[in-house]
Design an enzyme around this catalytic site. Sequence first.
Site, mmCIF file in Angstrom:
data_model
loop_
_atom_site.group_PDB
_atom_site.id
_atom_site.type_symbol
_atom_site.label_atom_id
_atom_site.label_comp_id
_atom_site.label_asym_id
_atom_site.label_seq_id
_atom_site.Cartn_x
_atom_site.Cartn_y
_atom_site.Cartn_z
ATOM 1 N N CYS A 91 -5.232 14.068 7.905
ATOM 2 C CA CYS A 91 -6.476 13.647 7.257
ATOM 3 C C CYS A 91 -7.334 12.821 8.215
ATOM 4 O O CYS A 91 -6.893 12.414 9.299
ATOM 5 C CB CYS A 91 -6.180 12.847 5.994
ATOM 6 S SG CYS A 91 -5.470 11.210 6.293
ATOM 7 N N ARG A 104 -1.231 7.424 0.779
ATOM 8 C CA ARG A 104 -1.375 5.974 0.615
ATOM 9 C C ARG A 104 -0.642 5.526 -0.646
ATOM 10 O O ARG A 104 -0.386 6.311 -1.560
ATOM 11 C CB ARG A 104 -2.837 5.562 0.584
ATOM 12 C CG ARG A 104 -3.628 5.992 -0.618
ATOM 13 C CD ARG A 104 -5.050 5.468 -0.560
ATOM 14 N NE ARG A 104 -5.778 5.998 0.583
ATOM 15 C CZ ARG A 104 -7.046 5.692 0.863
ATOM 16 N NH1 ARG A 104 -7.709 4.845 0.088
ATOM 17 N NH2 ARG A 104 -7.662 6.222 1.908
ATOM 18 N N CYS A 121 8.508 -3.112 5.290
ATOM 19 C CA CYS A 121 7.435 -3.546 4.390
ATOM 20 C C CYS A 121 6.884 -4.901 4.815
ATOM 21 O O CYS A 121 5.995 -4.988 5.642
ATOM 22 C CB CYS A 121 7.907 -3.581 2.938
ATOM 23 S SG CYS A 121 6.618 -4.124 1.790
ATOM 24 N N ARG A 151 14.895 -12.786 2.348
ATOM 25 C CA ARG A 151 15.298 -11.401 2.143
ATOM 26 C C ARG A 151 16.807 -11.338 1.930
ATOM 27 O O ARG A 151 17.582 -11.968 2.648
ATOM 28 C CB ARG A 151 14.919 -10.520 3.337
ATOM 29 C CG ARG A 151 13.429 -10.165 3.391
ATOM 30 C CD ARG A 151 13.080 -9.244 2.242
ATOM 31 N NE ARG A 151 11.721 -8.754 2.296
ATOM 32 C CZ ARG A 151 10.691 -9.307 1.673
ATOM 33 N NH1 ARG A 151 10.871 -10.425 0.980
ATOM 34 N NH2 ARG A 151 9.493 -8.754 1.735
ATOM 35 N N CYS A 171 12.207 -6.797 -2.200
ATOM 36 C CA CYS A 171 10.892 -7.345 -1.892
ATOM 37 C C CYS A 171 10.247 -7.835 -3.193
ATOM 38 O O CYS A 171 10.570 -7.352 -4.284
ATOM 39 C CB CYS A 171 10.048 -6.253 -1.240
ATOM 40 S SG CYS A 171 8.301 -6.640 -1.034
ATOM 41 N N HIS A 172 9.296 -8.771 -3.085
ATOM 42 C CA HIS A 172 8.594 -9.261 -4.271
ATOM 43 C C HIS A 172 7.914 -8.133 -5.044
ATOM 44 O O HIS A 172 7.765 -8.204 -6.266
ATOM 45 C CB HIS A 172 7.540 -10.305 -3.868
ATOM 46 C CG HIS A 172 8.125 -11.645 -3.587
ATOM 47 N ND1 HIS A 172 8.543 -12.032 -2.336
ATOM 48 C CD2 HIS A 172 8.383 -12.699 -4.419
ATOM 49 C CE1 HIS A 172 9.018 -13.260 -2.389
ATOM 50 N NE2 HIS A 172 8.941 -13.696 -3.643
ATOM 51 N N THR A 173 7.490 -7.087 -4.339
ATOM 52 C CA THR A 173 6.823 -5.972 -5.007
ATOM 53 C C THR A 173 7.760 -5.285 -5.993
ATOM 54 O O THR A 173 7.359 -4.896 -7.095
ATOM 55 C CB THR A 173 6.293 -4.971 -3.970
ATOM 56 O OG1 THR A 173 5.431 -5.652 -3.061
ATOM 57 C CG2 THR A 173 5.526 -3.844 -4.630
ATOM 58 N N CYS A 179 -3.895 6.678 4.790
ATOM 59 C CA CYS A 179 -3.745 8.127 4.646
ATOM 60 C C CYS A 179 -4.259 8.617 3.291
ATOM 61 O O CYS A 179 -3.888 8.086 2.241
ATOM 62 C CB CYS A 179 -2.272 8.501 4.817
ATOM 63 S SG CYS A 179 -1.894 10.240 4.534
ATOM 64 N N CYS A 230 -5.780 9.400 9.104
ATOM 65 C CA CYS A 230 -4.656 9.474 10.049
ATOM 66 C C CYS A 230 -5.130 9.796 11.462
ATOM 67 O O CYS A 230 -4.538 9.337 12.446
ATOM 68 C CB CYS A 230 -3.634 10.512 9.588
ATOM 69 S SG CYS A 230 -2.647 9.970 8.168
ATOM 70 N N CYS A 243 0.124 11.406 7.015
ATOM 71 C CA CYS A 243 0.226 12.870 7.027
ATOM 72 C C CYS A 243 -0.101 13.456 8.389
ATOM 73 O O CYS A 243 0.259 14.583 8.705
ATOM 74 C CB CYS A 243 -0.683 13.471 5.968
ATOM 75 S SG CYS A 243 -2.465 13.366 6.348
ATOM 76 N N HIS A 250 12.135 -0.284 -1.695
ATOM 77 C CA HIS A 250 11.278 0.362 -0.687
ATOM 78 C C HIS A 250 11.444 -0.222 0.706
ATOM 79 O O HIS A 250 10.832 0.265 1.650
ATOM 80 C CB HIS A 250 9.808 0.280 -1.115
ATOM 81 C CG HIS A 250 9.257 -1.109 -1.197
ATOM 82 N ND1 HIS A 250 9.557 -1.961 -2.227
ATOM 83 C CD2 HIS A 250 8.424 -1.788 -0.374
ATOM 84 C CE1 HIS A 250 8.927 -3.115 -2.037
ATOM 85 N NE2 HIS A 250 8.236 -3.035 -0.914
ATOM 86 N N GLU A 251 12.272 -1.248 0.865
ATOM 87 C CA GLU A 251 12.624 -1.731 2.210
ATOM 88 C C GLU A 251 14.041 -1.265 2.492
ATOM 89 O O GLU A 251 14.989 -1.723 1.831
ATOM 90 C CB GLU A 251 12.572 -3.264 2.276
ATOM 91 C CG GLU A 251 11.188 -3.843 2.361
ATOM 92 C CD GLU A 251 11.189 -5.337 2.653
ATOM 93 O OE1 GLU A 251 10.120 -5.875 2.937
ATOM 94 O OE2 GLU A 251 12.271 -5.972 2.604
#
Length: 747
Positions: A470, A485, A545, A740, A415-417, A481, A473, A467, A437-438
């Site tokens: 909270c 988060r 994502c 992707r 991903c770009h992130t 969250c 959530c 979670c 993260h994907e």
Amino acid sequence: MSESKMSSTVGQAIHCRAAVAWEAGKPLVIERVEVAPPQAMEVRLKILYTSLCHTDVYFWEAKGQNPLFPRIYGHEAGGIVESVGEGVTDLKPGDHVLPIFTGECKECAHCKSEESNMCDLLRINTDRGVMLSDGKSRFSIRGQPIYHFLGTSTFSEYTVVHVGCVAKINPLAPLDKVCVISCGISTGLGAMVNVAKPPKGSTVAVFGLGAVGLAAAEGARIAGASRIIGVDLNPNKFQGAKKFGVTEFVNPKDHNKPVQEVIVEMTNGGVDRSVECTGNVNAVISAFECVHDVCTFLLAMQAICERETYRLSLKGTFFGNYKPRSDIPSVVEKYINKELEVEKFITHQVPFSEINKAFDYMLEENKMSGTAGQVIHCRAAVAWEAGKPLVIEQVEVAPPQAMEVRLKILYTSLCHTDVYFWEAKGQNPLFPRIYGHEAGGIVESVGEGVTDLEPGDHVLPIFTGECKECAHCKSEESNMCDLLRINTDRGVMLSDGKSRFSIKGQPIYHFLGTSTFSEYTVVHVGCVAKINPLAPLDKVCVISCGISTGLGAMVNVAKPPKGSTVAVFGLGAVGLSAAEGARIAGASRIIGVDLNPNRFQEAKKFGVTEFVNPKDHNKPVQEVIAEMTNGGVDRSVECTGNVDAMISAFECVHDGWGVAVLVGVPHKDAVFKTHPINLLNERTLKGTFFGNYKPRSDIPSVVEKYMNKELEVEKFITHQVPFSEINKAFDYMLKGEGLRCIIRMEE
């Protein structure tokens, strides 16, 4: 298959597909085979569903057995009779049946006895690869015989089986479910209900919690046992075993005394019944010695034991003491009558063309069962410096701690992130680090306190969490969250502030709590979405994502009415997923806005109908869009993070009802400026994070949209590379080529 079609093949050789094992331990090959007509006392079956059993894998690996290749494996299946050979009177074409690896001739002393199911003629023979009647195979490829397996060979669209090894069942029973009854489930179930026969309210121990052991536990549950103690060396199996009635779990490794002594202490003298389902002689002895010394029984799968028995009984069983033709139909009826739940034994489903995936799942399950609680050594792509190529390293991945899950990553995406933080332009540089993260993977083991995930579950790790405790959530209006988060600067786990990755003792930082550029990773349970195991992980991994972010921004926040006009600013993966959301919602016009004219053709696949390049106009793009749409679009979604694009997206929506949604993350010093009249004219400006999806609660439903063919994720996937070539994925993204790139962890 229709009766008319079957009638046309009677007496003729049938050409069909079969999965042939040519060598021990090598992937099966889908071949065109010739299946000869059935001879005397034989039946030719059309196999509709088949299952993989550990026995198939054991003989396919040929470790310690007589290797017999080429061979067609398979013995748990359901199908329909296509034709019958001479002398067959109790089966006819069209009958629904289960082929069984052992038989019942109904003539020998064993078959006529009420105390035995060990047919003299048709009992199991693992070495025989031919039919009984003439010593020949019914399978061939261009004249070369292919060996049978257990007299069933169900990894073929058609097979020939002795009539004594075919159980005729209720045609209302779904063959895709009851096919699993033809081996392991019946073995364990029958061991309990036919042999151990636990009284209602009794205590039972089951040694080994594989499919056979879980079926034995299911039998104890059906019989009304009050305590069912599961014994296994793999602590990961307990959560899953609860579904089958297991109430307590004992791991022999957790005790410094023999497990039989532990169980005797737990039960004030011993259990009433025990069933051993491992084949390990030490487990057999433990199972025998843990039963109470007054009128109690033990069932052993296979053993040689010496012990003064007092008033204990040691019993052995084969196939749960079921006679295949006489008794198995009644087991199917238990399922139909909802007394027996077979669905919970079925964890995966694959098409025949991907049969080797079934072997992968089983081999992986066996492998994972041996890694629970231990450090795993595996490959990871480590970023040692900003902007430098990742390096494939051997890393140690620690076991999961409380409220954590260790995952085996099968597919991950770039991903770009990932690229943005790897380049470390303007952020806090944190190296060495494992990005990613994907992804999609399988739960390998779980930490203390994890109750809603178990080993073998198919999951998507998510960069943000839920979670469930909270205020955010619990609110229906937020997915931010408090606990979980997104945090881009934290490179350690929440519970103890430590990393689960290391190389020779040196900690390696996590990224976004996921770090999926590793064959194994550890993630907080709140950042793991359990998904449909039938969903292909090499496709749905991209949902975790960007696609969900854009899709949710449109369908959850912008919510364009059917027939509305929509503008999407930025036609990267997030923008195109927003366009996909507008298409799904039924927007009549979807205007794509981007500075790159090359993106329009690609954007058409996602429903974009018109394209605007701000560079082609000498006026603000919001004015261009307002003119195109007679006052402005109904909805706009901004997916670039550029503050000028954000302003344009807001100012291009229609007054009175227009809604603009901001998705992109702007520079920290950016300032959003617009005239207040734009708000007073009843335009609405909204922000969103991760498309307003709650990761655990909502992402499984996005996967279901894909499964139901409402969402097309394949068109987002433009490249695929093996893990060893992960840097190619970075090259594609840096050059602006594609959307992707899927990274296959197993090569």
